[in-house]
Design a protein around this motif. Sequence first.
Motif, short mmCIF file in Angstrom:
data_model
loop_
_atom_site.label_atom_id
_atom_site.label_comp_id
_atom_site.label_asym_id
_atom_site.label_seq_id
_atom_site.Cartn_x
_atom_site.Cartn_y
_atom_site.Cartn_z
N GLU A 110 0.84 -1.21 0.00
CA GLU A 110 0.00 0.00 0.00
C GLU A 110 0.86 1.25 0.00
O GLU A 110 0.59 2.22 -0.72
CB GLU A 110 -0.92 0.00 1.22
CG GLU A 110 -2.04 -1.01 1.16
CD GLU A 110 -2.84 -1.07 2.46
OE1 GLU A 110 -2.86 -0.07 3.21
OE2 GLU A 110 -3.45 -2.12 2.71
N THR A 111 1.91 1.22 0.81
CA THR A 111 2.83 2.36 0.87
C THR A 111 3.51 2.57 -0.47
O THR A 111 3.64 3.71 -0.96
CB THR A 111 3.88 2.14 1.98
OG1 THR A 111 3.21 1.94 3.23
CG2 THR A 111 4.82 3.33 2.09
N ARG A 113 2.37 1.75 -3.42
CA ARG A 113 1.38 2.32 -4.36
C ARG A 113 1.21 3.83 -4.13
O ARG A 113 1.11 4.61 -5.08
CB ARG A 113 0.04 1.60 -4.21
CG ARG A 113 0.03 0.20 -4.78
CD ARG A 113 -1.36 -0.45 -4.71
NE ARG A 113 -1.30 -1.85 -5.06
CZ ARG A 113 -1.32 -2.85 -4.19
NH1 ARG A 113 -1.43 -2.62 -2.89
NH2 ARG A 113 -1.25 -4.09 -4.61
N SER A 114 1.19 4.20 -2.86
CA SER A 114 1.06 5.64 -2.53
C SER A 114 2.27 6.41 -3.04
O SER A 114 2.12 7.49 -3.63
CB SER A 114 0.93 5.82 -1.02
OG SER A 114 -0.27 5.29 -0.55
N PHE A 115 3.46 5.88 -2.79
CA PHE A 115 4.68 6.55 -3.26
C PHE A 115 4.67 6.68 -4.78
O PHE A 115 5.04 7.73 -5.32
CB PHE A 115 5.92 5.79 -2.81
CG PHE A 115 6.29 5.93 -1.36
CD1 PHE A 115 5.72 6.91 -0.55
CD2 PHE A 115 7.25 5.10 -0.79
CE1 PHE A 115 6.08 7.03 0.79
CE2 PHE A 115 7.61 5.22 0.54
CZ PHE A 115 7.03 6.18 1.34
N LEU A 116 4.26 5.61 -5.46
CA LEU A 116 4.22 5.65 -6.93
C LEU A 116 3.21 6.69 -7.40
O LEU A 116 3.47 7.42 -8.38
CB LEU A 116 3.90 4.27 -7.50
CG LEU A 116 5.00 3.23 -7.38
CD1 LEU A 116 4.46 1.84 -7.75
CD2 LEU A 116 6.20 3.60 -8.26
N SER A 117 2.07 6.77 -6.73
CA SER A 117 1.05 7.75 -7.13
C SER A 117 1.52 9.18 -6.87
O SER A 117 1.04 10.12 -7.49
CB SER A 117 -0.28 7.49 -6.42
OG SER A 117 -0.18 7.78 -5.05
N LEU A 131 10.82 -3.16 -0.31
CA LEU A 131 10.42 -4.16 -1.31
C LEU A 131 11.44 -4.18 -2.44
O LEU A 131 12.15 -3.20 -2.67
CB LEU A 131 9.03 -3.82 -1.86
CG LEU A 131 7.87 -3.89 -0.87
CD1 LEU A 131 6.61 -3.30 -1.50
CD2 LEU A 131 7.63 -5.32 -0.43
N SER A 132 11.48 -5.28 -3.16
CA SER A 132 12.42 -5.37 -4.28
C SER A 132 11.94 -4.51 -5.44
O SER A 132 10.74 -4.23 -5.59
CB SER A 132 12.55 -6.82 -4.74
OG SER A 132 11.36 -7.25 -5.37
N LEU A 133 12.88 -4.11 -6.25
CA LEU A 133 12.55 -3.30 -7.43
C LEU A 133 11.62 -4.09 -8.35
O LEU A 133 10.71 -3.52 -8.96
CB LEU A 133 13.84 -2.89 -8.16
CG LEU A 133 13.65 -2.01 -9.39
CD1 LEU A 133 12.93 -0.71 -9.04
CD2 LEU A 133 15.01 -1.70 -10.04
N GLU A 134 11.81 -5.38 -8.42
CA GLU A 134 10.97 -6.24 -9.26
C GLU A 134 9.50 -6.14 -8.83
O GLU A 134 8.61 -6.02 -9.66
CB GLU A 134 11.45 -7.69 -9.16
CG GLU A 134 10.68 -8.66 -10.00
CD GLU A 134 11.19 -10.08 -9.86
OE1 GLU A 134 10.35 -10.99 -9.88
OE2 GLU A 134 12.41 -10.28 -9.72
N ILE A 135 9.26 -6.17 -7.54
CA ILE A 135 7.88 -6.07 -7.03
C ILE A 135 7.31 -4.69 -7.34
O ILE A 135 6.15 -4.57 -7.77
CB ILE A 135 7.83 -6.36 -5.52
CG1 ILE A 135 8.13 -7.85 -5.28
CG2 ILE A 135 6.48 -5.99 -4.92
CD1 ILE A 135 8.27 -8.24 -3.83
N ILE A 136 8.12 -3.65 -7.18
CA ILE A 136 7.65 -2.29 -7.46
C ILE A 136 7.27 -2.16 -8.95
O ILE A 136 6.22 -1.60 -9.29
CB ILE A 136 8.73 -1.23 -7.10
CG1 ILE A 136 9.14 -1.35 -5.63
CG2 ILE A 136 8.27 0.17 -7.46
CD1 ILE A 136 8.00 -1.21 -4.64
N LEU A 137 8.10 -2.74 -9.82
CA LEU A 137 7.81 -2.68 -11.26
C LEU A 137 6.53 -3.46 -11.59
O LEU A 137 5.78 -3.06 -12.48
CB LEU A 137 8.99 -3.21 -12.07
CG LEU A 137 10.27 -2.35 -11.98
CD1 LEU A 137 11.43 -3.02 -12.69
CD2 LEU A 137 10.02 -0.94 -12.53
#
Length: 141
Positions: A110-111, A113-117, A131-137
Amino acid sequence: MVHSCTDLEQYAQFLQLVEEAKAAGHETPLKWAIQEAVRRNILRDYLERKGGEVLSILMTEYDYATDMAVLKAEAYEDGLFVGREEGISIGLERGRATGREEGAYETKLETARSFLSMGLEPEQVAQGTGLSLEIILQLID
């Protein structure tokens, strides 16, 4: 028609004699059962030839209840066995721990997603959430 018992049936009859002798409280139930079986013509030939061996084998008779008690005690000593209440307690604690881990992971997602938004770069989001960069992507896709 004459009915003759199979060896297995005679063996079952012999074991019944052993149990009867034990229940009756005979001082030497195994010897009594062998003598009675011979008298009743149950496994007679075999017992007359091998009675001593049979007695020896039966003296070391397998006792399931005793064996299970010994195995249970050994398992408890080795830390492999726990009582019902202790098992329930351990299971609940493991469930709570798993729930906490899953909850923490969901919070990180959730955090992220918020950072990405908010427009943060994926590398920054990975660093900020752990989290890993792979998960973020994958969250971006």
